[in-house]
Write a protein that holds these residues in place. Structure first.
Motif, PDB file in Angstrom:
ATOM      1  N   THR A  11       4.397  12.027  15.181  1.00 20.37           N
ATOM      2  CA  THR A  11       3.285  12.123  14.413  1.00 20.37           C
ATOM      3  C   THR A  11       2.164  12.511  14.828  1.00 20.37           C
ATOM      4  O   THR A  11       2.170  12.884  16.172  1.00 20.37           O
ATOM      5  CB  THR A  11       2.893  10.951  13.577  1.00 20.37           C
ATOM      6  OG1 THR A  11       2.406  10.009  14.602  1.00 20.37           O
ATOM      7  CG2 THR A  11       4.007  10.194  13.111  1.00 20.37           C
ATOM      8  N   GLN A  12       1.382  13.279  14.094  1.00 24.09           N
ATOM      9  CA  GLN A  12      -0.003  13.715  14.825  1.00 24.09           C
ATOM     10  C   GLN A  12      -0.701  12.610  15.608  1.00 24.09           C
ATOM     11  O   GLN A  12      -1.271  13.074  16.610  1.00 24.09           O
ATOM     12  CB  GLN A  12      -1.195  14.495  13.742  1.00 24.09           C
ATOM     13  CG  GLN A  12      -0.457  15.709  12.910  1.00 24.09           C
ATOM     14  CD  GLN A  12      -1.472  16.338  11.936  1.00 24.09           C
ATOM     15  OE1 GLN A  12      -2.137  15.491  11.721  1.00 24.09           O
ATOM     16  NE2 GLN A  12      -1.285  17.485  11.849  1.00 24.09           N
ATOM     17  N   SER A  13      -0.522  11.533  15.364  1.00 28.66           N
ATOM     18  CA  SER A  13      -1.296  10.178  15.968  1.00 28.66           C
ATOM     19  C   SER A  13      -0.536  10.259  17.189  1.00 28.66           C
ATOM     20  O   SER A  13      -1.237  10.058  18.203  1.00 28.66           O
ATOM     21  CB  SER A  13      -1.316   9.171  14.792  1.00 28.66           C
ATOM     22  OG  SER A  13      -1.700   8.116  15.794  1.00 28.66           O
ATOM     23  N   VAL A  31       1.149  12.429  18.999  1.00 24.62           N
ATOM     24  CA  VAL A  31       0.664  13.600  19.934  1.00 24.62           C
ATOM     25  C   VAL A  31      -0.589  13.366  20.410  1.00 24.62           C
ATOM     26  O   VAL A  31      -0.988  13.573  21.588  1.00 24.62           O
ATOM     27  CB  VAL A  31       0.937  14.960  19.253  1.00 24.62           C
ATOM     28  CG1 VAL A  31       0.306  16.132  20.040  1.00 24.62           C
ATOM     29  CG2 VAL A  31       2.406  15.047  18.724  1.00 24.62           C
ATOM     30  N   ALA A  32      -1.703  12.861  19.446  1.00 28.80           N
ATOM     31  CA  ALA A  32      -2.945  12.782  19.917  1.00 28.80           C
ATOM     32  C   ALA A  32      -3.054  11.875  20.978  1.00 28.80           C
ATOM     33  O   ALA A  32      -3.867  11.916  22.236  1.00 28.80           O
ATOM     34  CB  ALA A  32      -3.898  12.561  18.667  1.00 28.80           C
ATOM     35  N   GLY A  72       0.079  23.113  23.224  1.00 23.00           N
ATOM     36  CA  GLY A  72      -1.106  22.268  22.859  1.00 23.00           C
ATOM     37  C   GLY A  72      -2.043  21.571  23.959  1.00 23.00           C
ATOM     38  O   GLY A  72      -3.025  21.495  24.211  1.00 23.00           O
ATOM     39  N   TYR A 123      -1.598  13.121  24.412  1.00 20.45           N
ATOM     40  CA  TYR A 123      -2.664  14.199  24.772  1.00 20.45           C
ATOM     41  C   TYR A 123      -3.728  13.392  25.558  1.00 20.45           C
ATOM     42  O   TYR A 123      -4.026  13.509  26.811  1.00 20.45           O
ATOM     43  CB  TYR A 123      -3.058  15.175  23.969  1.00 20.45           C
ATOM     44  CG  TYR A 123      -2.286  16.227  23.457  1.00 20.45           C
ATOM     45  CD1 TYR A 123      -0.840  16.415  24.260  1.00 20.45           C
ATOM     46  CD2 TYR A 123      -2.287  17.072  22.451  1.00 20.45           C
ATOM     47  CE1 TYR A 123      -0.012  17.506  23.767  1.00 20.45           C
ATOM     48  CE2 TYR A 123      -1.578  18.184  22.163  1.00 20.45           C
ATOM     49  CZ  TYR A 123      -0.389  18.268  22.757  1.00 20.45           C
ATOM     50  OH  TYR A 123       0.245  19.603  22.465  1.00 20.45           O
TER      51      TYR A 123
END
Length: 351
Positions: A175-177, A179-180, A238, A183
């Motif tokens: 999910t975007q969470s 990945v965040a 990214g 990172y």
């Protein structure tokens, strides 16, 4: 305790061996007094050979090293010959590497300590080893030497492989969470590494970003068509963008800090777009391996070996061939401006 002993032996050995294979030259004046190398298997010159444990990745058997001049024997480099660290050092930075640098890079290492834990020297431990090296120098020598030396860093690919593997085991898409958070951990650790090296005296940083990890043969072979895993590549791209911003933000905070960010991702993508222009006939398969794309078996003495190693982008199922590494180092040193920012390695060495 065994790990601690191995690390101490590593420092003692590589202070003498450094980035091996560089011949002295009286005709070329070195641009920096020493080069210090941190990262993963793309830069490891044999450090993992010193580590205990049967699961430690080692390139200590044929056909590794088959094209090394003078010996043709494995040295621990994950290549048919020299690797990127060797070629960067040979770009007139240090014509004679003996006693002029140390490589701490370790195959399997990531930016995160948790990546392949127990099977390598993680980046944080590599910095600790450098601290021991500095202590051996003494304060007077260190203060004069380190600020003029070249610090080469290249890590991150193994973190992405580990992240993708973890997602696959859970049978889920990140999910975007997710990945965040990933990172955030990577950037925090990388920032801490660079800042700690800066505190120890480093000023000139040559940093290689993460390449298109979704295009290595070991990943391609998982696709029925042999295509790249676009999701992994987008994830790496990214991170590379975030790393570029991180370095730009660090520069004004660290007086005297200079850097060159090498774009492994862009260079590799350009090479894939027109491999024949650079003399490559294979861009998706391993030169040394077995099975489909040469990626279903390890590079061992019983593996299939391609007849012309210089015509393959990949040496084994993950690592670049010697010629790929050479072309990469050349691009980072003084190649087209699009492959380095804000300056190239040659300009960094002379800064």
């Amino acid at each position: 305790m065994a790990y601690e002993v191995a690390m101490k032996a590593l420092v003692l050995s590589l202070v003498l061996g450094a980035v091996a294979g560089i011949r002295p030259s009286k005709l070329v004046r070195r641009q920096v007094p020493a080069i210090y190398v941190f990262g993963d298997s793309t830069l490891d010159v044999g450090n993992n050979n010193y580590l205990p444990g049967k699961d430690v990745p080692r390139a200590d058997k044929p056909y590794y090293g088959i094209d090394l001049p003078g010996s043709g024997k494995p040295t621990g480099r994950f290549s048919n010959g020299y690797n990127t660290a060797d070629f960067v050092a040979r770009k007139k930075l240090i014509p004679s590497a003996i006693n002029r640098g140390v490589s701490y890079a370790s195959a399997g290492a990531g930016i995160l300590d948790s990546t392949n834990a127990g099977k390598n020297i993680p980046l944080s431990q590599q910095v600790r080893l450098f601290e021991l090296t500095k202590a051996e120098m003494g304060p007077r020598v260190a203060s004069n030497l380190l600020s003029r030396s070249f610090f080469l860093l290249g890590a991150g690919s193994n973190d992405f492989f580990a992240f993708a593997t973890a997602q696959a085991k859970r049978n889920k898409t990140a999910t975007q969470s997710d990945v965040a958070a990933f990172y955030g951990s990577l950037l925090s650790n990388y920032s801490a590494t660079i800042t700690e090296l800066y505190k120890l005296g480093a000023r000139k940083f040559g940093i290689i970003n993460v390449g298109p990890v979704g295009c290595v043969p070991r990943v391609r072979v998982l696709n029925a068509t042999g295509a790249c895993a676009d999701g992994m590549n987008q994830l790496a791209a990214g991170f590379d963008a975030a790393l570029k911003s991180l370095l730009a933000g660090l520069a004004p905070k660290l007086p005297g800090f200079t850097y060159s960010l090498a774009d492994s991702f862009g260079l590799t993508q350009d090479t894939f777009a027109n491999p024949l222009a650079l003399g490559f006939v294979s861009s998706d398969s391993a030169c040394c391996g077995s099975g489909r794309l040469g990626a279903q078996g390890e590079c061992t003495p019983t593996a299939t070996l391609c007849p012309d190693r210089d015509r393959y982008i990949f040496w084994d199922s993950v690592h670049p061939s010697q010629r790929s590494a050479m072309l990469g180092a050349k691009a980072y040193y003084d190649g087209p401006a699009r492959y380095t920012t804000p300056i190239n390695f040659k300009q960094l060495a002379r800064a």
